[in-house]
Design a protein around this motif. Structure first.
Motif, PDB file in Angstrom:
ATOM      1  N   ASP A  32      37.769  42.057  21.079  1.00 41.83           N
ATOM      2  CA  ASP A  32      37.985  43.508  21.162  1.00 41.83           C
ATOM      3  C   ASP A  32      39.189  43.867  22.027  1.00 41.83           C
ATOM      4  OD1 ASP A  32      36.927  42.707  23.569  1.00 41.83           O
ATOM      5  OD2 ASP A  32      35.443  44.321  23.695  1.00 41.83           O
ATOM      6  N   GLN A  33      40.063  42.884  22.294  1.00 40.40           N
ATOM      7  CA  GLN A  33      41.272  43.089  23.084  1.00 40.40           C
ATOM      8  C   GLN A  33      40.959  43.507  24.509  1.00 40.40           C
ATOM      9  OE1 GLN A  33      43.601  45.828  20.538  1.00 40.40           O
ATOM     10  NE2 GLN A  33      44.920  44.089  20.045  1.00 40.40           N
ATOM     11  N   ARG A  34      39.952  42.884  25.071  1.00 44.08           N
ATOM     12  CA  ARG A  34      39.625  43.045  26.482  1.00 44.08           C
ATOM     13  C   ARG A  34      39.530  41.673  27.137  1.00 44.08           C
ATOM     14  NH1 ARG A  34      36.284  47.300  24.366  1.00 44.08           N
ATOM     15  NH2 ARG A  34      36.727  49.305  25.389  1.00 44.08           N
ATOM     16  N   ILE A  35      39.739  41.648  28.438  1.00 46.93           N
ATOM     17  CA  ILE A  35      39.501  40.438  29.219  1.00 46.93           C
ATOM     18  C   ILE A  35      38.070  40.485  29.740  1.00 46.93           C
ATOM     19  CG2 ILE A  35      40.142  39.192  31.321  1.00 46.93           C
ATOM     20  CD1 ILE A  35      42.984  40.187  30.908  1.00 46.93           C
ATOM     21  N   TYR A  36      37.387  39.340  29.654  1.00 47.78           N
ATOM     22  CA  TYR A  36      35.995  39.255  30.117  1.00 47.78           C
ATOM     23  C   TYR A  36      35.848  38.168  31.170  1.00 47.78           C
ATOM     24  CZ  TYR A  36      34.341  42.421  26.507  1.00 47.78           C
ATOM     25  OH  TYR A  36      34.119  43.542  25.745  1.00 47.78           O
ATOM     26  N   VAL A  37      35.167  38.527  32.255  1.00 51.74           N
ATOM     27  CA  VAL A  37      34.678  37.528  33.199  1.00 51.74           C
ATOM     28  C   VAL A  37      33.262  37.220  32.751  1.00 51.74           C
ATOM     29  CG1 VAL A  37      34.240  36.939  35.602  1.00 51.74           C
ATOM     30  CG2 VAL A  37      36.077  38.555  35.033  1.00 51.74           C
ATOM     31  N   THR A  38      33.074  36.039  32.175  1.00 54.59           N
ATOM     32  CA  THR A  38      31.817  35.756  31.482  1.00 54.59           C
ATOM     33  C   THR A  38      30.782  35.051  32.348  1.00 54.59           C
ATOM     34  OG1 THR A  38      32.571  33.606  30.660  1.00 54.59           O
ATOM     35  CG2 THR A  38      33.109  35.540  29.325  1.00 54.59           C
ATOM     36  N   SER A  39      31.240  34.363  33.383  1.00 52.49           N
ATOM     37  CA  SER A  39      30.301  33.605  34.208  1.00 52.49           C
ATOM     38  C   SER A  39      30.927  33.345  35.570  1.00 52.49           C
ATOM     39  CB  SER A  39      29.954  32.276  33.523  1.00 52.49           C
ATOM     40  OG  SER A  39      29.007  31.537  34.290  1.00 52.49           O
ATOM     41  N   GLU A  40      30.085  33.064  36.545  1.00 49.74           N
ATOM     42  CA  GLU A  40      30.558  32.824  37.903  1.00 49.74           C
ATOM     43  C   GLU A  40      29.772  31.668  38.523  1.00 49.74           C
ATOM     44  OE1 GLU A  40      31.394  35.713  41.655  1.00 49.74           O
ATOM     45  OE2 GLU A  40      29.297  35.659  41.009  1.00 49.74           O
ATOM     46  N   TYR A  41      30.510  30.741  39.132  1.00 48.15           N
ATOM     47  CA  TYR A  41      29.878  29.737  39.991  1.00 48.15           C
ATOM     48  C   TYR A  41      30.270  30.070  41.421  1.00 48.15           C
ATOM     49  CZ  TYR A  41      29.010  25.572  42.680  1.00 48.15           C
ATOM     50  OH  TYR A  41      28.574  24.709  43.667  1.00 48.15           O
ATOM     51  N   ARG A  42      29.298  30.111  42.300  1.00 52.48           N
ATOM     52  CA  ARG A  42      29.571  30.506  43.683  1.00 52.48           C
ATOM     53  C   ARG A  42      28.676  29.691  44.627  1.00 52.48           C
ATOM     54  NH1 ARG A  42      31.703  35.592  46.035  1.00 52.48           N
ATOM     55  NH2 ARG A  42      30.746  35.954  48.068  1.00 52.48           N
ATOM     56  N   HIS A  43      29.299  29.180  45.684  1.00 55.08           N
ATOM     57  CA  HIS A  43      28.530  28.473  46.712  1.00 55.08           C
ATOM     58  C   HIS A  43      28.899  29.050  48.068  1.00 55.08           C
ATOM     59  CE1 HIS A  43      26.408  25.241  48.782  1.00 55.08           C
ATOM     60  NE2 HIS A  43      27.444  25.166  49.610  1.00 55.08           N
TER      61      HIS A  43
END
Length: 416
Positions: free
Chosen positions: A265-276
């Motif tokens: 859809d011509q958007r940027i997506y942050v789909t997942s996050e790993y965080r420690h």
């Protein structure tokens, strides 16, 4: 000179006719016509520049000089036959303009001052003046020693405490400087539809500076356009290109890694996050453990991004990723304000969305704020607190910009 001069506004014509001071500055909003006016004046000056010295064009980097200066100068739709007399190869330190040799000098850091040693200046054109180091600019002025040498420069507004405004523009009458303030309305070449798109592309600080052309202090929330009801989503569309995973490295501080893709859809997506977070987990991890945890996380997503964008200060972790044969490892492009502005523009245009599972990023975005103490000193800096996922976001978005920008045409490039 043989130029087919572009249609000019009255303010552009006045600035060209009256820019006879030792320092002449065109300042104001983006796309306001100040660059075209200043470059036309520069061509006129080069044609009749005083003998016995060197002509120079100064910019932050060779890339910005190529884009902001030589891009327009070599465009026949702007400068007609004169454009054929401008010869420059991107990255070169010398150009030819109207048959005269012009040196290109970059000023990306404090060490740039050394590049001016030995210069006997007969004239200078300075692109994006606020981005130059203060001492470099002072040395450049000192080097314009040929009688009749003039300096011409452009700038977008910055913090009102910036050295350019405080030390020079505010003292224009005292120092014999001339300057002209431009807004979008001063550029007759802009279509109304384009102006409307410009106004939609910016928000908050960037709107006040780049649209209204005001020298205003950074304060409050950085991403004023962020709205969790609009930018946080439960469903991700088809990702047409997995751009990167972007890492802000931390041992005592949190380690944040974001998976970023380009949607259908011509958007940027942050789909997942790993965080420690070592403080919460009460356990610090080694570089090798972080690298292994990253692989497990991405394998669980079933994704292999094109690039792994890493905090450029994390040299030991970058080395660990190379040892683990991680493909596409690159240090992040870490020009903070450019990265923030790009993310802010994406949010304002609703071209950036975040999956609800990215809790660390979603928690940080509303509180990501400007540092008031730095602003009082004329500097634009974020508060260095609870910013790890926010840093990873700007690393990823800014570093992969060449990949996604052609697919998001409504987002405008910021230029003078």
């Amino acid at each position: 000179m043989g130029t087919a001069e572009p249609a000019l506004s009255e303010k552009q014509e006045i600035s060209i006719a009256r820019s006879t001071a030792w320092l002449n500055v065109w300042e104001g909003s983006v796309r306001s016509g100040k660059t075209i006016a200043s470059l036309l004046r520069w061509l006129m000056y080069v044609e009749n520049a005083p003998a016995g010295g060197e002509l120079v064009i100064v910019g932050k980097t060779f890339d910005t000089v190529a884009r902001n200066v030589f891009g327009p100068l070599t465009d026949p739709s702007l400068f007609g036959e004169a454009s054929k007399l401008v010869h420059y190869t991107r990255g070169a330190s010398v150009a030819t303009i109207l048959g005269k040799t012009v040196e290109i000098i970059t000023a990306n850091d404090a060490k740039a001052e050394a590049r001016l040693r030995g210069l006997t200046g007969a004239g200078a054109y300075v692109d994006e003046m606020t981005l130059l180091p203060k001492e470099f600019f002072k040395r450049l002025i000192d080097r314009m020693s040929v009688p009749g040498a003039l300096i011409f420069g452009t700038t977008n507004p910055d913090n009102p405490g910036h050295w350019l405004r405080k030390d020079w523009l505010n003292r224009a009458a005292e120092l014999g400087i001339r300057s002209w303030h431009f807004t979008l309305d001063d550029n007759p070449a802009l279509a109304p539809e384009y102006v409307a798109r410009m106004k939609q592309a910016f928000t908050g600080l960037w709107y006040r500076r780049y649209i209204l052309g005001h020298w205003v202090m950074s304060e409050g929330a950085i991403y004023e356009a962020f709205d969790s009801t609009r930018h946080v989503v439960d469903e991700i569309p088809t990702i047409t290109r997995w751009l990167c995973d972007a890492i802000d490295y931390g041992t005592v501080n949190p380690f944040a890694d974001l998976l970023i893709g380009l949607g259908a859809d011509q958007r940027i997506y942050v789909t997942s996050e790993y965080r420690h977070d070592s403080r919460t987990a009460r356990r610090q991890m080694t570089d090798a453990e972080y690298s292994a945890a990253r692989r497990v996380w991405l394998n669980g997503q079933g994704v292999r991004p094109e690039f792994t964008v890493v905090d450029p200060s994390a040299a030991s972790f970058i080395e660990q990723l190379h040892r683990d044969s991680t493909p596409g490892v690159v240090p992040a492009e870490n020009t903070v304000l450019d990265g923030i502005r790009t993310v802010a523009s994406l949010l304002a245009a609703d071209r950036l969305r975040i999956h609800r599972s990215c809790v660390g990023l979603i928690d940080e975005l509303p509180g990501y704020s400007w540092d008031d103490e730095a602003a009082e000193k004329g500097e634009d800096k974020p508060i260095k607190q609870d910013d790890h996922s926010c840093d990873a976001l700007r690393y990823g978005v800014r570093t992969t910009e060449a990949l996604w920008r052609p697919h998001i045409p409504m987002l405008l490039e910021v230029a003078a």
